[in-house]
Motif scaffolding. Structure first.
Motif, PDB file in Angstrom:
ATOM      1  N   GLN A   1       0.815  -1.197   0.000  1.00 41.13           N
ATOM      2  CA  GLN A   1       0.000   0.000   0.000  1.00 41.13           C
ATOM      3  C   GLN A   1       0.858   1.260   0.000  1.00 41.13           C
ATOM      4  O   GLN A   1       0.522   2.261  -0.655  1.00 41.13           O
ATOM      5  CB  GLN A   1      -0.934  -0.021   1.207  1.00 41.13           C
TER       6      GLN A   1
ATOM      7  N   GLU B   1       3.813   1.540  -1.282  1.00 40.84           N
ATOM      8  CA  GLU B   1       4.382   1.712  -2.606  1.00 40.84           C
ATOM      9  C   GLU B   1       3.389   2.406  -3.544  1.00 40.84           C
ATOM     10  O   GLU B   1       3.760   3.302  -4.315  1.00 40.84           O
ATOM     11  CB  GLU B   1       4.792   0.345  -3.171  1.00 40.84           C
ATOM     12  N   TYR B   2       2.140   1.957  -3.422  1.00 41.27           N
ATOM     13  CA  TYR B   2       1.107   2.598  -4.260  1.00 41.27           C
ATOM     14  C   TYR B   2       0.919   4.059  -3.856  1.00 41.27           C
ATOM     15  O   TYR B   2       0.818   4.962  -4.702  1.00 41.27           O
ATOM     16  CB  TYR B   2      -0.214   1.842  -4.111  1.00 41.27           C
TER      17      TYR B   2
ATOM     18  N   ASN C   1       3.090   6.033  -2.465  1.00 34.91           N
ATOM     19  CA  ASN C   1       4.251   6.827  -2.880  1.00 34.91           C
ATOM     20  C   ASN C   1       4.207   7.166  -4.367  1.00 34.91           C
ATOM     21  O   ASN C   1       4.630   8.247  -4.794  1.00 34.91           O
ATOM     22  CB  ASN C   1       5.542   6.076  -2.558  1.00 34.91           C
ATOM     23  N   SER C   2       3.717   6.194  -5.160  1.00 30.12           N
ATOM     24  CA  SER C   2       3.621   6.478  -6.598  1.00 30.12           C
ATOM     25  C   SER C   2       2.629   7.607  -6.867  1.00 30.12           C
ATOM     26  O   SER C   2       2.805   8.408  -7.796  1.00 30.12           O
ATOM     27  CB  SER C   2       3.208   5.218  -7.353  1.00 30.12           C
ATOM     28  N   GLU C   3       1.579   7.675  -6.041  1.00 27.96           N
ATOM     29  CA  GLU C   3       0.610   8.756  -6.187  1.00 27.96           C
ATOM     30  C   GLU C   3       1.186  10.086  -5.669  1.00 27.96           C
ATOM     31  O   GLU C   3       1.029  11.136  -6.291  1.00 27.96           O
ATOM     32  CB  GLU C   3      -0.668   8.406  -5.404  1.00 27.96           C
TER      33      GLU C   3
ATOM     34  N   ARG D   1       4.253  10.961  -5.473  1.00 25.90           N
ATOM     35  CA  ARG D   1       5.314  11.533  -6.316  1.00 25.90           C
ATOM     36  C   ARG D   1       4.767  12.439  -7.421  1.00 25.90           C
ATOM     37  O   ARG D   1       5.504  13.214  -8.026  1.00 25.90           O
ATOM     38  CB  ARG D   1       6.149  10.399  -6.915  1.00 25.90           C
ATOM     39  N   LEU D   2       3.451  12.313  -7.745  1.00 25.82           N
ATOM     40  CA  LEU D   2       2.831  13.166  -8.752  1.00 25.82           C
ATOM     41  C   LEU D   2       2.556  14.573  -8.225  1.00 25.82           C
ATOM     42  O   LEU D   2       2.239  15.490  -8.985  1.00 25.82           O
ATOM     43  CB  LEU D   2       1.513  12.523  -9.222  1.00 25.82           C
TER      44      LEU D   2
ATOM     45  N   ASN E   1       3.344  15.502   3.249  1.00 27.84           N
ATOM     46  CA  ASN E   1       4.234  14.338   3.366  1.00 27.84           C
ATOM     47  C   ASN E   1       4.805  14.196   4.783  1.00 27.84           C
ATOM     48  O   ASN E   1       5.010  13.090   5.293  1.00 27.84           O
ATOM     49  CB  ASN E   1       5.376  14.456   2.364  1.00 27.84           C
TER      50      ASN E   1
END
Length: 535
Positions: A161, A163-164, A166-168, A170-171, A180
């Motif tokens: 979760q 990782e998901y 963080n990918s969001e 980072r946008l 953050n």
């Protein structure tokens, strides 16, 4: 993927993610019990149902594999000895099946040898409980491994979760930095909850990175007599007895080479007051934040070892009970001979040559009685060693000198070949002399008139465990092949006279020194006894 981010939806999204991450597990746990003994099944089912566990059962390995695949239990209690496939093979098949490989398996066994435990871990087990069962131990071990499994599942889910998330995240642009920081703070809270849960384990749990303790739960601190602040940051070797440090280093080296296997080790932990206590550790190496760390679960086994010693003592006392039968036969005969000869002498006013013969018979029988009683007493009393530096060659020479006259009775030819490079050993000189005398006397009794004996010594420095060996050979009739293993058992003898305790006492002495005794026949006839003592 595009989003129109605002401060409000960022805050709502972050709160949703953190709530999902911290959501606790719920529902009843299922424990599959596998045992062919109805009494064991009933007892274990009763123990576990009292604590709210669901308890499906299986009476053999094949049924267990099928039910595990269908029911997907949270943990399996698996008996080792069963009809059909045994517990070890059942465990291996469960671990080979993608549907069941993640289910923790706790072995139930009466086998307490290190080799059997290692075999269980190699098959994929995570722990074991010994028979007879103790309710508190069963419940504690089941609860501990359910907690560990939940922790591992929770960490995997959280990692995915995160990782998901963080990918969001980072946008987002620079405007989301403050958000953050808030997420990071929430993650610290989650980590704190993890540490709190691990801290409640009854066994000691620790994490070591680059040889330094970076985490230790309360049980680990209590077991060593330190506070947590005195443990964190210290070298793990500080908490291991110097004599066990090489063993602990070796087991973690093996764990790194065979990740993700776990390994069982018994070692001596070092307390704050300088004392050492017996401890059992499950050692494993894993990866955390892209770094290799050593983790372990340790438990105090002092009480268990004391119980094992009491069991061994009880078995030894059971052997002593059989002494009564041996005494009634071995002592009654010489007593009858003594009594008869003394009564004959009571009627004699002067001693004739025949009277002196009766006296000799009585003296010889008394001597035999003393030897029998000495062997029985050696077997019955606890073995205590008075350790010191010893020279094996000196001990062998002294024993040969003591028996020189006796060997002359049969005109035996004794050849000794003692190596000059024998290292000094640390042993009880008197006990090792007893071993040597017992084996030399056995060789004397087995030899014919004008027979030959060979006595040799040598050292083995090229072995993993350096040792000293001395050998005694005779050219008597040898040992019947079917009796080669029986000769070391208490009360076993092929002689017409004797208790059958000589070789038993010999092996007891050598076991206490960490040594051993080997016996074999020599060609064309005769026997060879080899004594090995550690350097």
């Amino acid at each position: 993927m595009e989003r129109n981010w605002t401060w409000d939806n960022v805050a709502a999204y972050t709160e949703k993610m953190m709530t999902s991450l911290m959501k606790p597990a719920s529902g009843k746990h299922t424990v599959l019990i596998v045992d062919d003994n109805p009494a064991n099944l009933g007892m274990l089912t009763s123990y576990l149902k009292e604590c709210g566990y669901k308890t499906p059962i299986a009476r053999n390995g094949e049924i267990a594999i099928t039910r595990a695949e269908i029911n997907q239990p949270d943990i399996i209690l698996l008996d080792v000895v069963m009809p059909g496939i045994d517990g070890f093979e059942t465990c291996r098949r469960l671990k080979e099946n993608n549907a069941t490989h993640a289910i923790p398996v706790i072995f139930m066994t009466a086998l307490t040898g290190t080799e059997d435990k290692l075999k269980g871990f190699e098959a994929g087990g995570v722990d074991y409980v010994t028979k007879p069962f103790q309710q508190e131990e069963i419940l504690a071990r089941v609860a501990t491994h359910l907690q560990i499994r939940e922790l591992e599942q929770s960490l995997r889910e959280q990692s995915a979760q995160l990782e998901y998330a963080n990918s969001e995240i980072r946008l987002l642009n620079e405007q989301l930095r403050e958000e953050n920081l808030r997420v990071s703070e929430n993650l610290k809270v989650s980590e704190q909850k993890y540490h709190t849960l691990v801290g409640e384990l009854s066994d000691g749990y620790f994490v070591v990175q680059d040889g330094t303790v970076v985490f230790a739960n309360y049980a680990f601190c209590r077991m060593h007599g330190y506070s947590q602040e005195n443990i964190l940051g210290e070298k793990f070797s500080v908490f291991v007895d110097p004599e066990s440090r090489d063993d602990v280093t070796d087991v973690y080296q093996k764990a790194r080479e065979e990740t993700p296997k776990s390994f069982l080790l018994e070692y001596q932990r070092l307390m704050k007051d300088g004392s050492s206590l017996s401890t059992e550790m499950t050692a494993k190496t894993t990866h955390y934040e892209s770094q290799v760390v050593d983790i372990g679960i340790c438990r105090d086994i002092t009480e268990r070892l004391q119980m094992e010693r009491r069991v061994r003592e009880a078995e030894r006392m059971a052997y002593i009970g059989r002494i009564t039968t041996s005494l009634s036969h071995e002592i009654r005969n010489p007593l009858s001979a003594i009594k008869m000869n003394l009564r004959i002498l009571q009627t004699a006013r002067t001693f004739t040559e025949e009277d002196w013969r009766h006296i000799d018979i009585a003296v010889n029988e008394v001597t035999r009685l003393e030897e029998i009683l000495d062997e029985i007493l050696d077997f019955a009393k606890p073995l205590r060693l008075n350790m010191g530096k010893c020279e094996v060659n000196d001990i062998v020479r002294e024993c040969l000198d003591l028996l020189h006259v006796k060997f002359g009775q049969k005109f035996l030819v004794v050849t000794s070949c003692l190596a000059s490079d024998i290292p000094t050993i640390y042993a009880d000189r008197k006990k090792i002399s007893q071993v040597c005398l017992n084996l030399l006397l056995n060789a004397f009794e087995a030899s014919e008139i004008r027979g030959k004996l060979w006595v040799r010594s040598t050292s083995h420095s090229d072995m993993d465990d350096p040792s000293v060996e001395f050998t005694i050979e005779d050219e008597g009739p040898g040992i019947p092949q079917e009796h080669l293993q029986d000769i070391f058992q208490p009360f076993f003898t092929t002689k017409e006279e004797g208790t059958g305790l000589g070789l038993t006492n010999t092996t007891r002495i050598l076991d206490a020194h960490g040594g051993w005794l080997e016996a074999e026949n020599r060609e064309p006839h005769g026997a060879v006894f080899r004594v090995y003592l550690p350097v």
